[in-house]
Enzyme design. Structure first.
Site, PDB file in Angstrom:
ATOM      1  N   SER A  48       0.817  -1.207   0.000  1.00  0.00           N
ATOM      2  CA  SER A  48       0.000   0.000   0.000  1.00  0.00           C
ATOM      3  C   SER A  48       0.854   1.261   0.000  1.00  0.00           C
ATOM      4  CB  SER A  48      -0.918   0.013   1.225  1.00  0.00           C
ATOM      5  OG  SER A  48      -1.582   1.259   1.344  1.00  0.00           O
ATOM      6  N   CYS A  49       0.384   2.289  -0.701  1.00  0.00           N
ATOM      7  CA  CYS A  49       1.045   3.594  -0.655  1.00  0.00           C
ATOM      8  C   CYS A  49       0.899   4.227   0.719  1.00  0.00           C
ATOM      9  CB  CYS A  49       0.471   4.527  -1.719  1.00  0.00           C
ATOM     10  SG  CYS A  49      -1.293   4.905  -1.515  1.00  0.00           S
ATOM     11  N   SER A  50      -0.001   3.685   1.544  1.00  0.00           N
ATOM     12  CA  SER A  50      -0.219   4.207   2.894  1.00  0.00           C
ATOM     13  C   SER A  50       0.571   3.446   3.950  1.00  0.00           C
ATOM     14  CB  SER A  50      -1.710   4.155   3.238  1.00  0.00           C
ATOM     15  OG  SER A  50      -2.461   4.963   2.365  1.00  0.00           O
ATOM     16  N   SER A  51       1.408   2.533   3.539  1.00  0.00           N
ATOM     17  CA  SER A  51       2.236   1.786   4.484  1.00  0.00           C
ATOM     18  C   SER A  51       3.340   2.675   5.044  1.00  0.00           C
ATOM     19  CB  SER A  51       2.853   0.570   3.777  1.00  0.00           C
ATOM     20  OG  SER A  51       3.709  -0.136   4.633  1.00  0.00           O
ATOM     21  N   HIS A  80       0.720  13.419   0.741  1.00  0.00           N
ATOM     22  CA  HIS A  80       0.004  12.156   0.926  1.00  0.00           C
ATOM     23  C   HIS A  80      -0.563  12.024   2.335  1.00  0.00           C
ATOM     24  CE1 HIS A  80      -0.907   7.880   1.070  1.00  0.00           C
ATOM     25  NE2 HIS A  80      -0.793   7.830  -0.252  1.00  0.00           N
TER      26      HIS A  80
END
Length: 478
Positions: free
Chosen positions: A259-262, A381
């Site tokens: 995930s890009c949110s990791s 982000h």
């Protein structure tokens, strides 16, 4: 809606890959015209439900998850099953009861009546990290708002996308819906085909590599694009350290950090550094002090090591040469570092179960370090904070170039929508001007909709000069 582009060709047959794509787009455009002309809220909702069940039905969900891991080599099956289910369920919750057909607002005070209108044919550029969940999310949003959609998967994501669309068309057959509403770029994909799609469609939604995002935003077609992830999380001296460590573990290891949110970097206030490292160890995190060796193993030729990217813990540990050097049961590693920027790759996105670990003198220093990391990569982000100080989220929000401050939550699960926060469910995060995007929110249904306004005359509402300037004149003089 955009008229089809013309193209000079001597022949138009299946041997011409661009002509084949043009035919796919033409079918999508015709289907969208019929979908809108014969549309209703019930039809739009039913089509969205069909797509949701196509990916959520347990047997098909597992088949898609297994296919994704087998063909991309990224992530793990159980977490992809969870992601396919929860992301889709959350999206369906978000759009349930939302009006996207007919009159969506009528305001007698302004005399404006607003009518929902689709964008037309949507081009969805999707990554290999989520080759089923991201297309399904885009397809549901598109159909909910009266659009047709053509998906352009990454090369490794083609098999998953083909299978997903096969399942969608099977559901469409059950409800009598037009299969041409949902299609994909004919395999094999190519940059030329993707470019042609972006230039021919009416709207682009682009998730994935920044090269694809840039191409979308310079294609001449309106684009909803998202920025790069490189999440930094602060753990301050007031945090519940065990809770923070467990949330970071759950988030960092989910689907092997695809995930890009990791989380990619943790900034810990020095007063609790040792205690937090102990909490990390209890939660399966191991500190590895040899930064140079990890960097060399992660970027052996200047590119991320494919034997490490999005792999299970045992494979990651072996590829980094750490077998026997970290405790049994280690789920991720944290590497102490101080450097930030292109000469210090640990400060960037790693797409693996590897964290950079920074120490800060105090909270102000933690903000400085976090800001520097975000300005290097990931601006706009999201940033996380583990703290029990109620004033610090606002302090952080005013200091960091970011669209989201995630407070005391597992970052991966919270950023893209959670049943325990109010963020819209999405796999694509807009990053505002900081990340080079036109939006600073999660991509969701409203980005797939436009409107026509009927404007009626109302009683005049013209202010006097005194209404506007009285307080200014009092302060500055007339």
């Amino acid at each position: 809606m955009r008229a089809p582009l013309t193209r000079k060709v001597t022949t138009m047959n299946a041997a011409d890959p661009i002509a084949e794509l043009d035919a796919t787009i033409a079918r999508a455009r015709a289907a969208q015209g019929r979908y809108e002309a014969d549309g209703s809220q019930q039809r739009y909702d039913r089509a969205a439900q069909a797509v949701a069940w196509a990916i959520m039905e347990p047997g098909r969900n597992r088949a898609l998850a297994e296919l994704a891991v087998r063909t991309t080599g990224l992530g793990n099956v159980p977490d992809k099953i969870t992601k396919n289910h929860r992301k889709t369920l959350g999206l369906m919750r978000d759009i349930k009861g939302v009006t996207t057909f007919g009159v969506i607002r009528e305001d007698p005070a302004t005399g404006i009546t607003e009518i929902a209108r689709p964008k037309g044919v949507v081009a969805a550029i999707v990554p290999s990290t989520n080759p089923a969940a991201t297309p399904a999310n885009n397809i549901i949003n598109a159909l909910k708002c009266g659009n047709a959609i053509v998906v352009a998967p990454s090369p490794k994501g083609v098999p998953s996308c083909e299978k997903l669309i096969e399942f969608i068309h099977a559901e469409f057959a059950r409800i009598g819906e037009d299969p041409d509403l949902v299609s994909m770029v004919p395999a094999p994909g190519s940059k030329d085909k993707t470019q042609r799609l972006m230039e021919t469609c009416d709207m682009i939604v682009a998730t994935g590599s920044q090269n694809n995002v840039h191409r979308a935003q310079t294609s001449g077609t309106p684009a909803v694009a998202v920025g790069a992830g490189n999440v930094t999380v602060i753990v301050d001296e007031t945090a519940d350290l065990d809770a923070a460590a467990e949330k970071i573990r759950a988030s960092k290891t989910f689907d092997n950090a695809t995930s890009c949110s990791s989380e990619n970097s943790i900034v810990v206030v020095e007063a609790v550094r040792d205690a937090f490292i102990a909490a990390m160890a209890r939660a399966g995190g191991a500190v590895v002090e040899d930064e140079a060796a990890i960097v060399a193993a992660l970027w052996p030729d200047g590119h991320l090591n494919r034997s490490v990217i999005a792999q299970d813990a045992d494979k990651m540990i072996d590829a980094l040469g750490l077998t026997g050097q970290v405790p049994d049961g280690t789920e991720y590693i944290a590497v102490p570092t101080t450097g930030i920027g292109p000469d210090h790759p640990l400060s960037g996105e790693k797409l693996s179960r590897v964290l950079a670990l920074y120490s800060a003198k105090d909270f102000d220093d933690a903000i400085r370090i976090t800001r520097d990391i975000q300005l290097f990569q990931g601006a706009g982000h999201s940033v996380g904070l583990h703290s029990t100080n109620d004033t610090r989220p606002m302090t952080l929000a005013r200091a960091i170039p970011t669209s989201r401050i995630i407070v005391n939550q597992a970052h991966t699960f919270a950023t893209g929508g959670s049943f325990t926060n109010g963020m819209p469910f999405s796999l694509s995060m807009g990053c505002g001007s900081w990340g080079g995007n036109s939006i600073d929110e999660n991509v969701h249904w409203k980005h797939f909709l436009q409107s026509t306004k009927i404007v009626h005359e109302i009683r005049a509402n013209e202010p006097t000069l005194d209404d506007i300037f009285a307080d200014y004149w009092e302060a500055a003089g007339q």
